[in-house]
Each structure stands twice: as structure tokens, then as C-alpha cells.
Enzyme design. Structure first.
Site, mmCIF file in Angstrom:
data_model
loop_
_atom_site.group_PDB
_atom_site.id
_atom_site.type_symbol
_atom_site.label_atom_id
_atom_site.label_comp_id
_atom_site.label_asym_id
_atom_site.label_seq_id
_atom_site.Cartn_x
_atom_site.Cartn_y
_atom_site.Cartn_z
ATOM 1 N N SER A 189 39.458 41.602 34.430
ATOM 2 C CA SER A 189 38.892 40.294 34.779
ATOM 3 C C SER A 189 38.856 39.489 33.487
ATOM 4 C CB SER A 189 37.465 40.496 35.311
ATOM 5 O OG SER A 189 36.768 39.274 35.362
ATOM 6 N N TYR A 209 28.218 43.309 34.946
ATOM 7 C CA TYR A 209 29.616 43.078 35.340
ATOM 8 C C TYR A 209 30.515 42.962 34.108
ATOM 9 C CZ TYR A 209 33.677 41.118 37.797
ATOM 10 O OH TYR A 209 34.935 40.895 38.321
#
Ligand SMILES: NC(=O)c1ccc[n+]([C@@H]2O[C@H](COP(=O)([O-])OP(=O)(O)OC[C@H]3O[C@@H](n4cnc5c(N)ncnc54)[C@H](O)[C@@H]3O)[C@@H](O)[C@H]2O)c1
Length: 262
Positions: A144, A157
Site C-alpha cells: 500500500s 495499518y
């Protein structure tokens, strides 16, 4: 052997029920691969089987050894081997920083985040290793922008995605020369079902439902584009193909150029 960048390739896509993983299934098939799936959500498994009846599907939790072993065995039995493992499993924390995280929720939230975003990738790789060694295959893990920059996720995250980035490096180092290992690091993505952590009461919240998300995604990046799963899927196709035979420990960033933002 048929046409296409992945002609004759045998792939397992983990977390393929929606979003990026689902788009990878379609792109891989378009490019001539045969694809099997491991997905936790039984409704998504049923929808996938209904629309693509020739795709073998295992419904199971990718954070467990047994589900990954079952999915690899099904792919190998059906296709006669395995050339590509893709993992697109993930869960989100809706930007909760260390200040916002309640101290008494940290243990549970950490375990849920890391079992989903990191442990699932490790179990998938471990289960697929013998088959991938036999075929001199390749592994693709989903990073990501949060594997590189802060601000697009919370403390759990962002750190979990840095761990996936670390896995790509460690696995590429360990598994060369037999198996290439690379990452894809998408930017904010439209049209996915990415959910929040159950342990933080965010399980029914979908990142894609944020109001004005398409405009916000486009405004955030130098290229001014809001990308979706099918845009990212071609990065996976490239890295899985022979065109990328000299690339391991690398990453493709389909993120609209967020890293060069002034
Ligand atoms: N949506 C974004 O903006 C974005 C941006 C960058 C990276 N990513 C990453 O892309 C990947 C795919 O996410 P997405 O946005 O397509 O979301 P998604 O929720 O649509 O796809 C993830 C899939 O994994 C499945 N899944 C979740 N936990 C599982 C488990 N334990 N076992 C088996 N399957 C499980 C989900 O049911 C879902 O089908 C994730 O790793 C995510 O972190 C997403």
C-alpha cells in the site's frame, strides 16, 4: 499454449472475493492464466462460483495454516501445479492514531490487524512453497502507499503494511534463485469492500463509502486519477509474467505518483 502474458500459468489468488483481488482474477484469466481462489466471505465465494464456475474456490480464513494448505492442494490437484501466489487480503483501521486507540483495545486490535494483513501472507507463502519451488514460480504480496508513507492509515495499518514490505524483501532474499517475490503498493482505491477492524467496532464500516472519495483520491495525487482494482491488476499481471523475470524484491506503485507530491 494459448495467448496472453500469463498463458499456461497456474495461480492462486487469496482474498479474491472483491476489490483488487477480484480484479486480479479477471486480469489473470484474460491473460491466459488458470486461477484458484481462497476467500473468507462465503457470500463472495458463492458469487464468484456463480459468475466463474470453472474457478476452484476454497472458503476459509487465510490467516490459518489449514485454509492455505487446502487452497494450495486444490489448485495443485486441479491444475497439476502452481506458478503464482497472489495475496490481496487486508483490513483497515480508519486512521486511528496512538492517541485515539484505547489502551484496553490495543491487544485485540493488534492481533486482528496483524493476523489479517501479515500472518495471512506468511501462511500463504509457507503453504505454497513446495509447489512454487517445483515450478520456479513467483509470489506477489499487496502492500500500500501505507508501506512507504504515513497519513493514509492509522498506527496499526501503516505498521502492518511496512511489515508486508519487509516480507517482500526477506522472502525475495531467501527464496532466490527459485522464486521471485515482489509487491504491489496501490494508492487509495475505488470500488473495494475494504472494512475496518471488528475489534475496534469498525467491521461494518467500508472505506469506499467515504463521501466524495473519488474526488478526494484524484485531488490527492499528482496524476489526478482515482484508480480502481482493474487499474492495479495489470501491475500484478506484469510482475507475474516472464516480462518481469529479472525482478525480485521489487515493488510497483500504482498510486498516481503520490511519492512525488510537492
Ligand atoms: N482499498 C484501498 O484503498 C487500498 C489501498 C492500498 C492497498 N490496499 C490493500 O489492497 C488489498 C485488497 O484490499 P481491497 O481494498 O481490494 O479490499 P477488499 O475488502 O475488497 O478485498 C479484500 C478481500 O480479502 C478478504 N479477506 C479479508 N480477510 C480475510 C481472511 N482472513 N481470509 C480470507 N479472505 C479475507 C475480504 O473478504 C475481501 O474479499 C488489501 O491488502 C488492502 O490493504 C487497499
Amino acid at each position: 499454449m494459448g495467448e496472453g502474458w500469463l498463458a499456461g500459468r497456474r495461480a492462486l489468488v487469496v482474498g479474491a472475493g472483491s476489490g483488487i483481488g477480484r480484479a486480479v482474477v479477471d486480469a489473470f484469466r484474460t491473460e491466459g492464466a488458470r486461477v484458484a481462489v481462497l476467500e473468507r466471505d462465503t457470500g463472495k465465494c458463492a458469487a464468484l462460483s456463480a459468475s466463474l464456475p470453472d474457478v476452484p474456490v476454497v472458503a476459509g480464513d487465510a490467516a490459518t495454516r489449514t485454509a492455505n494448505e487446502e487452497a494450495v492442494a486444490l489448485a495443485v490437484d486441479t491444475f497439476g501445479g502452481l506458478d503464482v501466489l497472489v495475496n490481496c487480503v487486508g483490513i483497515f483501521d480508519f486512521y486511528q492514531g496512538i492517541e485515539a486507540l484505547a489502551a484496553d483495545r490495543i491487544d485485540e486490535a493488534f492481533d486482528e490487524m496483524y493476523r489479517t494483513n501479515v500472518r495471512s501472507h506468511i501462511h500463504g507463502v509457507k503453504a505454497a512453497l513446495p509447489a512454487l519451488r517445483a515450478s520456479r514460480g513467483t509470489i506477489l504480496l499487496t502492500e500500500s502507499t501505507s508501506a512507504y508513507y504515513p497519513g493514509r492509515g492509522g498506527v496499526l495499518y501503516v505498521s502492518s503494511k511496512h511489515a508486508v514490505r519487509g516480507l517482500v524483501t526477506a522472502l525475495a532474499h531467501e527464496l532466490a534463485p527459485d522464486i521471485r517475490v515482489n509487491g504491489v503498493a496501490p494508492g487509495g482505491t475505488l470500488g473495494t469492500d475494504l472494512r475496518g477492524l471488528d475489534s475496534l467496532g469498525l467491521g461494518s464500516r467500508r472505506l469506499d463509502d467515504a463521501p466524495g472519495r473519488a474526488a478526494e483520491l484524484a485531488a490527492r495525487v499528482p496524476l489526478g486519477v482515482a484508480l480502481s482494482g482493474p487499474d492495479h491488476a495489470w501491475s500484478y499481471v506484469f510482475l507475474a509474467s516472464e516480462r518481469a523475470r529479472g525482478i525480485t524484491g521489487g515493488v510497483v506503485h500504482p498510486d498516481g505518483g503520490i511519492g512525488i507530491k510537492a
